[in-house]
Every structure is written in C-alpha cells, then in structure tokens.
Design an enzyme around this catalytic site. Sequence first.
Site, PDB file in Angstrom:
ATOM      1  CB  SER A   1      12.127   2.516  -8.406  1.00 46.01           C
ATOM      2  OG  SER A   1      13.224   2.764  -7.960  1.00 46.01           O
TER       3      SER A   1
ATOM      4  CB  THR B   1       8.242   0.452  -4.323  1.00 47.70           C
ATOM      5  OG1 THR B   1       7.381   1.774  -4.357  1.00 47.70           O
ATOM      6  CG2 THR B   1       9.743   0.802  -3.473  1.00 47.70           C
TER       7      THR B   1
ATOM      8  CB  THR C   1       9.361   4.477  -4.404  1.00 45.36           C
ATOM      9  OG1 THR C   1       8.051   4.201  -4.933  1.00 45.36           O
ATOM     10  CG2 THR C   1       9.119   5.682  -3.494  1.00 45.36           C
TER      11      THR C   1
ATOM     12  NE  ARG D   1       2.338   9.346  -1.205  1.00 44.57           N
ATOM     13  CZ  ARG D   1       2.982   8.256  -1.492  1.00 44.57           C
ATOM     14  NH1 ARG D   1       4.040   8.096  -1.989  1.00 44.57           N
ATOM     15  NH2 ARG D   1       2.379   7.262  -0.852  1.00 44.57           N
TER      16      ARG D   1
ATOM     17  CB  THR E   1       6.476  -2.490  -2.316  1.00 41.30           C
ATOM     18  OG1 THR E   1       5.825  -2.020  -3.465  1.00 41.30           O
ATOM     19  CG2 THR E   1       6.411  -3.979  -2.218  1.00 41.30           C
ATOM     20  N   GLY E   2       4.073  -0.662  -1.399  1.00 40.07           N
ATOM     21  CA  GLY E   2       2.374  -0.602  -1.329  1.00 40.07           C
ATOM     22  C   GLY E   2       1.985   0.607  -1.001  1.00 40.07           C
TER      23      GLY E   2
HETATM   24  N1  ASP Z   1       5.099   2.554  -1.072  1.00 33.65           N
HETATM   25  C1  ASP Z   1       5.423   3.258  -2.196  1.00 33.65           C
HETATM   26  C2  ASP Z   1       5.134   4.764  -1.862  1.00 33.65           C
HETATM   27  O1  ASP Z   1       4.077   4.769  -1.120  1.00 33.65           O
HETATM   28  C3  ASP Z   1       4.986   2.751  -3.392  1.00 33.65           C
HETATM   29  C4  ASP Z   1       5.188   1.753  -3.879  1.00 33.65           C
HETATM   30  O2  ASP Z   1       5.385   0.654  -3.035  1.00 33.65           O
HETATM   31  O3  ASP Z   1       4.753   1.005  -4.984  1.00 33.65           O
HETATM   32  O4  ASP Z   1       5.422   5.561  -2.354  1.00 33.65           O
END
Ligand code: ASP
Length: 291
Positions: free
Chosen positions: A65, A159, A177, A187, A209-210
Amino acid sequence: MTEHPVAMAIHGGAGPLKGFDYAREVAHMRGLIEAGRDRLAAGATAMDVVVETVAALEASGYYVSGRGASPNTAGRYELDASLMDGATGHAGAVAALVGFKSPIAAARKVMETTPHVMLAGDGAAAFAASHNLEAIDDPAAWFTPAWRGTHPDALSTGTVGCVVLDHTGALAAGTSTGGVFDKLPGRVGDTPIPGAGVWADARVAVSCTGAGEMFIRAAVASQIACRLRFTRQTLAEATDGALADVAHIGGEGGLIALTAAGEIVMPYNSHGMKRAALFPDGRIVSAVFDD
Ligand code: ASP
C-alpha cells in the site's frame, strides 16, 4: 456530551508469507495504535485518526500500500483507497491513482470537496494535482515494495486499513492498497468501493483485505452492516458469515470490524493477517499469525 470509550483497529493485509519474520511490522502497528490512542485521548475525531493512521501505514513502505505497493503488469503503480464517515454516511475514494504519495489523502479530498464518492485514473490524478497533494517525482526512487525479494505468488495480497471509535461515539473506516500482484492495468479491487472493502455507519466500521474480486462479489463490508442492522447476529457471527461467503466462492482474506459499543473482531481465513487493536479497556494487541 457523553464521553464514549475509544477503540481502534488496524490491518496491514491478509495473506502474510509463511516463515517470514514480521517483527518490524508488529512493532510498527503497535506504535501506530499507541499514537492513535494518544490522539483520541486529546480529542481527535475518528475520521482524523483513520486518515492519519492509514497515511502512516502507506508512508512506511512496510505493506503493499502507498510506498510499499506493487506495480501492475505494465510496471505502473495504480493505487486505490477509500474512506467512510459513520456519523454522516459520507464516503470518498480514488481508484487506479498514479503519481501521488497518499491515496487516502486524495480520498479525503474527494469526500470533503466534491459531490462525488469516487474519482478514478487520470481524473483522480488531475484532481489530486489541483489540490496540491504530494506528488511522486521519481517512482523508481519512491516505491520500496514491501514484497521485494519475497517471491510472492500471483494474487498474493497486502492492504492497509483502520477503523476508529472516538469519544463522541462516532465511527470511521479507511482502506488503502496497491492491489493484488500481477494485476492488469485498470484493475480495481474491493478497497475503494464502499460496501465491499470499506464501510462505516452508526453501528459498525469495517475495513477488508484479501482477494478483492471475491470481496466485491460477496459485498463483504455492507453485508456485515446489514446483518447487524436487520438480524440478531453478533458481530462475530456477522463477520464470520461474510467471510464464509468469500470462502464459498474461492476467496481468502480477512477484515477488521469495530462497533459503536467498542467491540472489535479481526477474523481471517488466510493463514494470517497483520493486525493490531486498542480495546476500550486500554489493552493493545499486535500480531500477524494465530496466537
Ligand atoms: N483487497 C485488495 C485488492 O483486491 C488486496 C489486499 O487486500 O491485499 O486490491
């Protein structure tokens, strides 16, 4: 005015690498929680503490981030961030922002100075420039990718986020992020989308996050708010239910959630999540893997 107990939580991303030493991040997150506690004790608002804390997480370069972000497949750093104010329902966000150091600062400007919720791409960059937000002069010198040298798998994640309850009982949430590794140009994940990667209302503040695609498809942050509003579920039941929906469609990740009563949960279905919290009784935790 009634004085409410203050509380806050932060995350530095789900999906940490197994066997990697995160002592630096654990100490850093604890320091940010202590700084947030002191700001709240001095009367700072939930929104101020969210923005200050997320900006510090972005600037550290320790997380995927802000300064630690990873580039997309075209080698460009497109960053996403969002904020939501539980007291007013206002929200601000930027998506695929290029060339500025603090996406969360840009999100706050969108929220406070425009009738819009989200600005993206070139428009977001022009807007940030018009507000004299700090630009990145030399991306090669500025970015210090948190993932450098760790050989991440494609689609590993990281993130940052923060949720805060202030002394007036107001909640706020923010998320920022660099997105997922090997993302295509343009994207955008869940992070800048209120209802997906961020939410705050009078009851609950959430930062996720994810795997962002699955968090969007499961409307994770807003479904937690709806479960609390329309059902008798506890906070843990609501967040576990939302994460179960993410898992059901093949997604991994986690979230932090804080209620107006000061209850905090930090669940994840990945093998760890960088996270820290200040509980209403003053207790502080900071961890990455399971206790
Ligand atoms: N959720 C974030 C994304 O898809 C990535 C992350 O949480 O690491 O951009």
